[in-house]
Design a protein around this motif. Structure first.
Motif, PDB file in Angstrom:
ATOM      1  N   ARG A 234       0.832  -1.204   0.000  1.00 41.93           N
ATOM      2  CA  ARG A 234       0.000   0.000   0.000  1.00 41.93           C
ATOM      3  C   ARG A 234       0.869   1.257   0.000  1.00 41.93           C
ATOM      4  N   ALA A 235       1.892   1.277   0.832  1.00 35.62           N
ATOM      5  CA  ALA A 235       2.752   2.458   0.916  1.00 35.62           C
ATOM      6  C   ALA A 235       3.415   2.758  -0.425  1.00 35.62           C
ATOM      7  N   LEU A 236       3.870   1.722  -1.111  1.00 37.08           N
ATOM      8  CA  LEU A 236       4.537   1.927  -2.390  1.00 37.08           C
ATOM      9  C   LEU A 236       3.555   2.329  -3.485  1.00 37.08           C
ATOM     10  N   VAL A 237       2.373   1.734  -3.487  1.00 34.00           N
ATOM     11  CA  VAL A 237       1.355   2.103  -4.476  1.00 34.00           C
ATOM     12  C   VAL A 237       0.931   3.549  -4.264  1.00 34.00           C
ATOM     13  N   GLU A 238       0.680   3.920  -3.017  1.00 36.11           N
ATOM     14  CA  GLU A 238       0.238   5.288  -2.732  1.00 36.11           C
ATOM     15  C   GLU A 238       1.310   6.318  -3.053  1.00 36.11           C
ATOM     16  N   ALA A 239       2.577   5.892  -2.999  1.00 40.05           N
ATOM     17  CA  ALA A 239       3.679   6.799  -3.345  1.00 40.05           C
ATOM     18  C   ALA A 239       3.939   6.842  -4.844  1.00 40.05           C
ATOM     19  N   GLY A 240       3.160   6.082  -5.620  1.00 41.53           N
ATOM     20  CA  GLY A 240       3.293   6.115  -7.062  1.00 41.53           C
ATOM     21  C   GLY A 240       4.217   5.077  -7.655  1.00 41.53           C
ATOM     22  N   PHE A 241       4.554   4.043  -6.858  1.00 43.10           N
ATOM     23  CA  PHE A 241       5.491   3.021  -7.327  1.00 43.10           C
ATOM     24  C   PHE A 241       4.830   1.670  -7.586  1.00 43.10           C
ATOM     25  N   GLY A 242       3.525   1.648  -7.777  1.00 44.35           N
ATOM     26  CA  GLY A 242       2.838   0.392  -8.055  1.00 44.35           C
ATOM     27  C   GLY A 242       3.358  -0.296  -9.295  1.00 44.35           C
ATOM     28  N   GLY A 243       3.834   0.468 -10.262  1.00 41.67           N
ATOM     29  CA  GLY A 243       4.360  -0.103 -11.492  1.00 41.67           C
ATOM     30  C   GLY A 243       5.720  -0.745 -11.349  1.00 41.67           C
TER      31      GLY A 243
END
Length: 302
Positions: A234-243
């Motif tokens: 969640r932290a990485l997705v919310e920071a824009g790193f989901g890709g």
């Protein structure tokens, strides 16, 4: 053409389907006596079970000298309808005898290039990426030697380099060596086992570098990190790193296979996928399972 190199040939990155981005069909090491993955029938059953759950591809991180059984992989892929990507590369020194390490000294880069472009042994199966390994919070001489050879092979072929991080540690040292000193582009590097060292600062730094982060679940029981994984994702997705995220099962012994009562490859889709969907949404999880592996492992082969 940019493609993922599977054991049946090159395929477009968008054809992988749901991808287990780090697992093993076959594996053997003198360091792990009694834990070998050698059964072809069990490997087939595991792939079939994964396919029944919607799985489309598996990336096998078993490198040179650890029982890859490359010659068996094409038939298993055809029989089950699951794309399989094989590895070249070398693991930590403890997984090999001294004679093997001495024989390979100075010959690793040509070996890796040959297995990527010509085939593994006499099997004719070409590897689709290079797997190497670090140590616990450090890189020893063997790790530096194998990573240097992997970088040389990358520059010759374009192949990506996937790194076993011991208990998830050592990511900054790996990136310093591979990307800064050896000039491997960060987006051609996959860091494995980061979920086993659940430090959000390290995760964020690794993602910011541009590399891919493999969260290969489930961890062994004593790691006690699986429950932290949704928050890390969640932290990485919310920071824009989901890709930048990849998911895998990392089945390393027979008891861990789903067909033998363990979590196995099916855990990725049966258990982990819905759990992560509650954290970041089903659409984000499906992109991580389908789109990210295609981008991570696709190469404009030279």
């Amino acid at each position: 053409m940019t493609a993922v190199r599977t054991v049946l040939g090159d395929v477009p990155p968008g054809h992988l389907g749901m991808c287990d981005a780090h697992d093993h069909l076959f594996l053997g090491s003198p360091r792990l006596p009694g834990e070998e993955l050698r059964s072809r029938s069990a490997a087939r059953a595991e792939l079939a079970a994964f396919r029944e759950r919607g799985g489309g591809s598996v990336v096998q991180w078993t490198p040179y000298g650890m029982g890859r059984r490359a010659a068996d992989l094409p038939a298993l892929s055809r029989e089950t309808g699951v794309h399989v990507v094989a590895a070249t590369g070398l693991h930590q020194a403890v997984h090999y005898d001294e004679e093997t390490l001495t024989r390979l000294r100075g010959r690793l880069a040509p070996l890796f290039v040959s297995e990527l472009t010509e085939g593994i042994g006499t099997s004719g199966v070409r590897a689709g990426f290079i797997k190497v390994a670090g140590g616990f919070h450090a890189l020893d001489e063997h790790a530096r030697h194998t990573m240097s050879a992997a970088a040389e092979a990358h520059h010759a072929t374009g192949a990506i380099i996937a790194v076993h991080l011991e208990l998830g540690t050592g990511a900054p040292d790996v990136l310093e060596l591979l990307c800064r000193r050896l000039a491997v582009p960060p987006h051609r590097v996959v860091l494995g086992h980061l979920n086993r060292f659940p430090d959000p600062v390290v995760h964020r730094q690794a993602a910011e570098s541009g590399c891919y982060l493999a969260f290969d679940c489930p961890s062994r029981a004593h790691h006690a990190t699986d429950w932290r994984m949704p928050d890390a994702v969640r932290a990485l997705v919310e920071a824009g790193f989901g890709g930048r995220l990849l998911l895998g099962g990392d089945t390393t012994n027979a008891a861990a296979r789903s067909v033998d009562g363990g979590p196995g490859m099916t855990y990725l889709l049966d258990r982990l996928r819905p759990r992560l969907a509650r954290a970041v949404g089903a659409e984000a999880v499906d992109r991580i399972l389908t789109e990210n592996p295609g981008r991570a492992f696709a190469v404009d082969w030279r």
